[in-house]
Scaffold this active site. Sequence first.
Site, PDB file in Angstrom:
ATOM      1  N   ASP A 261     -10.117   6.702  -7.054  1.00 57.18           N
ATOM      2  CA  ASP A 261     -10.314   8.087  -6.630  1.00 57.18           C
ATOM      3  C   ASP A 261      -9.486   8.998  -7.532  1.00 57.18           C
ATOM      4  OD1 ASP A 261     -11.895   7.306  -4.455  1.00 57.18           O
ATOM      5  OD2 ASP A 261     -10.159   7.154  -3.124  1.00 57.18           O
ATOM      6  N   ASP A 284     -15.100   6.746  -8.091  1.00 59.38           N
ATOM      7  CA  ASP A 284     -15.317   6.966  -6.668  1.00 59.38           C
ATOM      8  C   ASP A 284     -15.025   8.434  -6.349  1.00 59.38           C
ATOM      9  OD1 ASP A 284     -15.966   6.439  -4.051  1.00 59.38           O
ATOM     10  OD2 ASP A 284     -14.511   4.852  -3.769  1.00 59.38           O
ATOM     11  N   ASP A 288     -10.847  12.342  -1.624  1.00 61.90           N
ATOM     12  CA  ASP A 288     -11.123  11.611  -0.385  1.00 61.90           C
ATOM     13  C   ASP A 288      -9.952  11.767   0.569  1.00 61.90           C
ATOM     14  OD1 ASP A 288     -13.529  10.843  -1.413  1.00 61.90           O
ATOM     15  OD2 ASP A 288     -13.113   8.682  -1.447  1.00 61.90           O
ATOM     16  N   ARG A 341     -21.773  14.059  -0.644  1.00 66.69           N
ATOM     17  CA  ARG A 341     -20.441  14.145  -0.040  1.00 66.69           C
ATOM     18  C   ARG A 341     -19.732  15.441  -0.449  1.00 66.69           C
ATOM     19  NH1 ARG A 341     -18.105   7.904  -0.632  1.00 66.69           N
ATOM     20  NH2 ARG A 341     -19.930   6.873   0.283  1.00 66.69           N
TER      21      ARG A 341
END
Length: 449
Positions: A261, A284, A288, A341
Amino acid sequence: MRTGRRRMTLIATTAAATATLVTAGLLTSVSAQAAAGCQVAYSVASQWPGGFTGNVTVTNLGDPVSGWTLRWSYGAGQQVSQAWGATVAQSGSQVSATNVDYNGTLATNGSTTFGFNASWNNSSNPAPSSFTLNNVACTGSTTPTTPPSTTPPPSSTPPPTNQEPSTLVGWATQNGGTTGGGNAGTTTVSNASGLTSALNATGAAVIRVTGTITCSGMLRVRSNKTIIGNYGATIVGCGFNINGDRNVIIRNLTFRNWNDDAINVQESATNIWIDHNSFSNGYDGAVDIKRGSDFITVSWNRVFSHDKTMLLGHSDDNAGQDVGHLRVSYHHNWFDGSNQRNPRVRFGNPVHVYNNYYRANGGYGVASTENAGVLVEGNYFENVDDPYHRGEGDSGPGSLVARNNHFVNSPTGQAGGSVASIPYSYQLDTASNVKSIVTAGAGAGKITV
């Protein structure tokens, strides 16, 4: 975590690689042909063996133009390979950059910025010596109908006028507020070892990042840190992990090619502000947030050339840790073709998604799942087939309230249920103005810190 992605070693960027050319000439407009002038700021943001990243800002000093092409020539064999914010083609040494759909119109004193990756010969990387706009040379003089200016125009895109982009608002103002390192001493870092040590040190600190730092994995960030990028500061290959710590500010950094991330907030981390960063080409998540983390603001960031953008709540079976937490504000972010997302939400209520600009998101914009409560307010959706919906994949639906959004070539999304009230004060920009506000102000390099 993915490994094996090739890393590139930073080398010094020569002074000749950064140039600002203040020039004038005739700008051609669909609506008018007017006395003119233009300013082009060209810089090498980062450089490594065989490649570099360039940034270009074009400022129109004359009457408005509608549709533009900027041309220049390279003198040392540089070759553009990838671009964002413009469509760039190259034939031999000649480069042409043409506007994309959202930045074709330049008002008087209006600016737009685009960037690109390119190759070079590892010996010389000089800046172009001249530019033309719409096939008219910027010659350094003005036409008689435009009086000469004694004050140079701005060399970079101005910040939004409707809201101060450096002010913290949203959930990170709650629970005692978010101050990061505050007035603690400043440490400047320019390599991976220095960055790793500074982030992981105990005690309050202000950490300034300069140049391009190539690293791998996830670097632990401890409590009471402000991490600020100097102009052009770039993190390549790695990300930041805020794991149970609190009171962290991350601003004005470019992240690319991370192998896990870019920013991971987890294990009940609280009071985090992630602001004015740029994210592209990672593995990724860009940002997050999960496992009971809370009181977080994600503002004025730009995500492009990337798939999975911002996850809130990592799995459907983590309700015991997440319910009553995961309260996040997402505002004035530029989801620039990022696929999905933007964000995807589990459990958090209320989650506030307001005044963001969504452009050509191939998967979806916002998803509310697992009994979350999401307020989607005052956003600008352009060429987005699925702006927002309830439920996603195997995750059950959450509540989603949508109001005052603006749609261009996009349907309205799926809403339903109720959302808890927002506890903080905020200024909501008019949704139809959000595109211009956000494209002018979002991402790294748009603030002075």
